[in-house]
Every structure is written in C-alpha cells, then in structure tokens.
Design an enzyme around this catalytic site. Structure first.
Site, PDB file in Angstrom:
ATOM      1  N   CYS A 164     -27.433  -2.599   2.607  1.00 59.95           N
ATOM      2  CA  CYS A 164     -26.819  -2.631   3.940  1.00 59.95           C
ATOM      3  C   CYS A 164     -26.028  -1.357   4.217  1.00 59.95           C
ATOM      4  O   CYS A 164     -25.262  -0.883   3.372  1.00 59.95           O
ATOM      5  CB  CYS A 164     -25.892  -3.846   4.052  1.00 59.95           C
ATOM      6  SG  CYS A 164     -25.072  -3.987   5.654  1.00 59.95           S
ATOM      7  N   CYS A 182      -8.593   1.135  13.843  1.00 60.26           N
ATOM      8  CA  CYS A 182      -9.959   0.854  14.282  1.00 60.26           C
ATOM      9  C   CYS A 182     -10.547  -0.243  13.407  1.00 60.26           C
ATOM     10  O   CYS A 182     -10.317  -0.266  12.196  1.00 60.26           O
ATOM     11  CB  CYS A 182     -10.793   2.130  14.178  1.00 60.26           C
ATOM     12  SG  CYS A 182     -12.529   1.937  14.658  1.00 60.26           S
ATOM     13  N   CYS A 226     -19.622  -5.376   9.543  1.00 59.08           N
ATOM     14  CA  CYS A 226     -19.910  -5.891   8.201  1.00 59.08           C
ATOM     15  C   CYS A 226     -20.381  -7.343   8.240  1.00 59.08           C
ATOM     16  O   CYS A 226     -19.707  -8.205   8.811  1.00 59.08           O
ATOM     17  CB  CYS A 226     -18.657  -5.784   7.334  1.00 59.08           C
ATOM     18  SG  CYS A 226     -18.880  -6.425   5.650  1.00 59.08           S
ATOM     19  N   CYS A 274     -19.941   3.525  12.709  1.00 59.67           N
ATOM     20  CA  CYS A 274     -18.765   4.387  12.893  1.00 59.67           C
ATOM     21  C   CYS A 274     -18.968   5.338  14.067  1.00 59.67           C
ATOM     22  O   CYS A 274     -19.900   6.150  14.071  1.00 59.67           O
ATOM     23  CB  CYS A 274     -18.475   5.185  11.620  1.00 59.67           C
ATOM     24  SG  CYS A 274     -17.051   6.281  11.780  1.00 59.67           S
ATOM     25  N   CYS A 321     -11.856   9.992  10.934  1.00 64.23           N
ATOM     26  CA  CYS A 321     -11.629   8.545  11.030  1.00 64.23           C
ATOM     27  C   CYS A 321     -10.662   8.223  12.167  1.00 64.23           C
ATOM     28  O   CYS A 321      -9.580   8.809  12.267  1.00 64.23           O
ATOM     29  CB  CYS A 321     -11.079   8.024   9.705  1.00 64.23           C
ATOM     30  SG  CYS A 321     -10.644   6.268   9.725  1.00 64.23           S
ATOM     31  N   CYS A 348     -21.922  -0.739   8.313  1.00 63.40           N
ATOM     32  CA  CYS A 348     -20.614  -0.126   8.577  1.00 63.40           C
ATOM     33  C   CYS A 348     -20.743   1.375   8.777  1.00 63.40           C
ATOM     34  O   CYS A 348     -20.091   1.947   9.666  1.00 63.40           O
ATOM     35  CB  CYS A 348     -19.646  -0.433   7.435  1.00 63.40           C
ATOM     36  SG  CYS A 348     -20.205   0.132   5.800  1.00 63.40           S
ATOM     37  N   CYS A 390     -15.952  -0.567  11.739  1.00 62.77           N
ATOM     38  CA  CYS A 390     -16.754  -0.721  10.517  1.00 62.77           C
ATOM     39  C   CYS A 390     -16.630  -2.135   9.971  1.00 62.77           C
ATOM     40  O   CYS A 390     -17.578  -2.666   9.378  1.00 62.77           O
ATOM     41  CB  CYS A 390     -16.362   0.318   9.463  1.00 62.77           C
ATOM     42  SG  CYS A 390     -14.679   0.212   8.846  1.00 62.77           S
ATOM     43  N   CYS A 406     -22.864  -4.852  -1.637  1.00 66.56           N
ATOM     44  CA  CYS A 406     -23.360  -4.359  -0.355  1.00 66.56           C
ATOM     45  C   CYS A 406     -24.889  -4.273  -0.302  1.00 66.56           C
ATOM     46  O   CYS A 406     -25.477  -4.325   0.783  1.00 66.56           O
ATOM     47  CB  CYS A 406     -22.783  -2.975  -0.069  1.00 66.56           C
ATOM     48  SG  CYS A 406     -21.045  -2.983   0.380  1.00 66.56           S
ATOM     49  N   ASP A 424       0.796  -1.226   0.000  1.00 68.65           N
ATOM     50  CA  ASP A 424       0.000   0.000   0.000  1.00 68.65           C
ATOM     51  C   ASP A 424       0.830   1.278   0.000  1.00 68.65           C
ATOM     52  O   ASP A 424       0.282   2.377  -0.036  1.00 68.65           O
ATOM     53  CB  ASP A 424      -0.982   0.010   1.177  1.00 68.65           C
ATOM     54  CG  ASP A 424      -0.286  -0.049   2.535  1.00 68.65           C
ATOM     55  OD1 ASP A 424       0.955   0.022   2.580  1.00 68.65           O
ATOM     56  OD2 ASP A 424      -0.990  -0.155   3.549  1.00 68.65           O
TER      57      ASP A 424
END
Length: 376
Positions: free
Chosen positions: A188, A238, A245, A195, A211, A191, A241, A185, A131
C-alpha cells in the site's frame, strides 16, 4: 532492580490493567537497549536535511534511554486514542482541536507511575515522557508491540489506526516485556500518493521542508510560494496521509479520548477572525491547547493562505485590510499573495497599494501577483 515480589506475568497484567483504567488504549513494555535501527535512520534523515530548521533533533542521543534517565531499565509505552478528523477540509489537525495532549498524557503517566510503585511494592524512580522528550518514541512503540511505523512515518495501531498519541514512562525497574510489532503496510502507498506537497521522497521518509504540518507549525518564516496552494485551507497541521490510510477507514475498537474533542473556542472562530486577532483573544484561543506552539503572526500567516485558497470572494476585504494594515510584514506578504488568487477590483486595488509597502517581501508578492493577473 527487578520485579521479584510477584510473578512476571502477574506484574505485566497489573501494569496493563492500571494503564487501561487510566484510559490508555494500548500499553506495552520494552527493554532499555539502544534503538540501533532508529538511530541509523535518524542520522540519515538529518544528513539529508529533511529536518529543515528543527536543529534540536540533532542535539541529543535519542536512541538511548540513558539520555532521558541514566538509571533506565525498562520503558512502558502507551497509546491514547483521539477523535479523527470530521471532514477532509478541517483547518486544524484532529489531534490539536482539543486539550493539550502533553498535559493530559503527562498527568496520566504520573498516575501510572504511582500505580507501578504499588504493583512492585517499593519506591520506583520514573520519568513521564511525551513527544517533547529526546526519545525515539515510535521505535519504542514498535519494540513494545503497541504500534508499527507506517510508510507515512506515523505510528499505527491495527484496530485503532493512526489517530493515537504516544507516551512513555521510563523506569529503573526491570519489567517483563511484551512482543514487538511488525510492519504491516504491505504494498500500500495510499498515504504517499495522497500527500498534496509530495513530502515523502520514499516510503518511511518524510521531508519536513515540504510537509504541511511542519510548514504551518514549526516553520516561522515565509512559506515557499510553490507550496502555498497545496496547503489548502489548513492552518495547523494536516491529516491527509492519515485519512488515506486503510487502517483509519473502519470502525475503531476504542473511541477517542473526550479531552481531545474540539474546543468551542476553536469551532466558533473564523479564518478572518484569526487573520486580524489581537494578542488577548489569541491567547484565549490557544490556551491549554497544542495551538499555543504557534505564534499569533504565524497563525495569521496561515489563515491568509487558507483564505486565498478557499476562493470565497467574501474573504477579499479581510485580506485587503491585512495586506495594507497588519503590523507584521510576514502576514502582509502572505495576505498579498492570497489577494492574487482573486480578480475583483478591490483585490487588484489592494495589490496596487501593496506595491508601495515599506517591506521588500510585500512589494515582491504584489508584483508577482499583479504580473500573474495580467498574464491571465
């Protein structure tokens, strides 16, 4: 170049087998055409200021593989599963409790590159990416069919969930591709609703400024006062979320990678230890771990908030010592805020002492905390 030494189906099967042998839970391949949709979404996100202080997100043309490797022809995308969170109150995000995923993924991607050379039958130029590379990796994962992007902006593998780490191998070989994935998704919003800091202004959009992961990892200064209570006892990242799911709710088709199991150094360390930890112990704690991204003072800042939110009166002595004795004004100010969560005489005395601190931010935190206590 193209894969001409064997049928395309055989080449694809051999690449997938090589990736699975290396422990990757999923592997797919996509072409090198620009990620147009992702580029547009990124520009909108940046224009809205949702990237906060992460200005590096605007520094490269992330929607084009040529940015990563000028001769790019194909992209092999992989997913490596990691153990999910053990409890809802984990202080460190699950992905960061074990070995540094950058090192683990990069080493295996390099081995996959060596296998690719053998499969193709001639030298292959490739680059392993995690990443840290300027690449829209979730867009790539979706195009390669290994995951879809959820409303939380997380990459989700239907029978694995979102507890996965993505990696890519950019190569100059034109390889057979795999079918793309579609969003799943539906209606839904679990998530988004879960939060604690309301960091999603809308589905598929994350405002990093709110966030918990951004605030505890990327943000280097004072954490906004109105968001501190919602951070809870989290000091690095964290998982809320993801825990909400439904795709993470059932059994997984593949267990988490053992390299990412919680390290003993982390499980044996308390929040109070982190608050007052010296340089050498801190280096040992974060060595070869994702935690190394955060400075000692940032982590102590986070620990102070967590101790304040934890509500245990036994935390007051450690917080009081930090509020008046820590070298960093950042840590002192957040320890002072945390003391304001308690009403004991020791907490109140430490707040009174903090009113005389030589740093304005510490004095202000003490003033606000004492005013709030008087009102209560």
């Amino acid at each position: 170049m193209s894969a001409t030494s064997a049928s395309r189906a055989t080449v694809l099967a051999q690449i997938q087998r090589a990736a699975h042998d290396l422990g990757f839970a999923r592997v797919g391949i996509c072409n090198s055409s620009p990620f147009v949709r992702g580029e547009h979404a990124l520009r909108q996100w940046l224009s809205a200021g949702h990237h906060a202080t992460m200005d590096y997100m605007a520094e490269h043309d992330r929607g084009r593989l040529e940015t990563v490797m000028p001769t790019a022809a194909s992209l092999i995308c992989v997913a490596l599963a990691y153990p999910g969170p053990e409890t809802a109150s984990d202080t460190v995000a699950a992905y960061a409790r074990g070995a540094d995923y950058h090192q683990v993924l990069r080493e295996r991607l390099n081995r996959l590159s060596a296998s690719l050379t053998k499969i193709i039958g001639h030298p292959v130029h490739s680059r392993a990416c995690v990443d840290s590379a300027p690449l829209l990796e979730r867009e790539a994962a979706m195009r390669a069919g290994i995951a879809f992007v959820g409303k939380s902006t997380m990459a989700i593998v239907p029978d694995l969930g979102s507890h996965i780490l993505l990696g890519e191998l950019v190569t100059d070989v034109l390889l057979p591709t795999t079918p793309s994935a579609r969003a799943r998704c539906g209606r839904c919003t679990a998530c988004l609703d879960a939060c604690p800091t309301r960091a999603f202004p809308e589905a598929f959009v994350l405002d990093a400024r709110r966030c918990v992961s951004y605030l505890t990892i990327e943000h280097k200064g004072p954490i906004p006062r109105d968001l501190r209570a919602a951070i809870g006892t989290r000091i690095f990242g964290c998982d809320i979320c993801q825990q909400a799911c439904p795709y993470n709710g059932g059994s997984r088709s593949q267990p988490g990678e053992p390299a990412f199991a919680p390290r003993r150094e982390l499980t044996n360390t308390t929040l109070a230890d982190i608050l007052h930890m010296g340089s050498k112990p801190y280096r040992r704690l974060v060595a070869r771990s994702p935690l190394a991204r955060v400075s000692r003072n940032q982590m102590a800042r986070n620990a102070a908030i967590a101790l304040g939110n934890g509500g245990d009166p036994k935390s007051v002595p450690a917080l009081a010592n930090a509020a008046v004795g820590h070298k960093s004004p950042l840590v002192r100010s957040h320890a002072t805020w945390a003391l304001g969560r308690f009403t004991s005489p020791q907490a109140q005395a430490a707040l009174e002492d903090a009113l005389c601190d030589n740093d304005l931010s510490v004095r202000e935190e003490a003033r606000v905390a004492l005013t709030t206590t008087e009102e209560c």
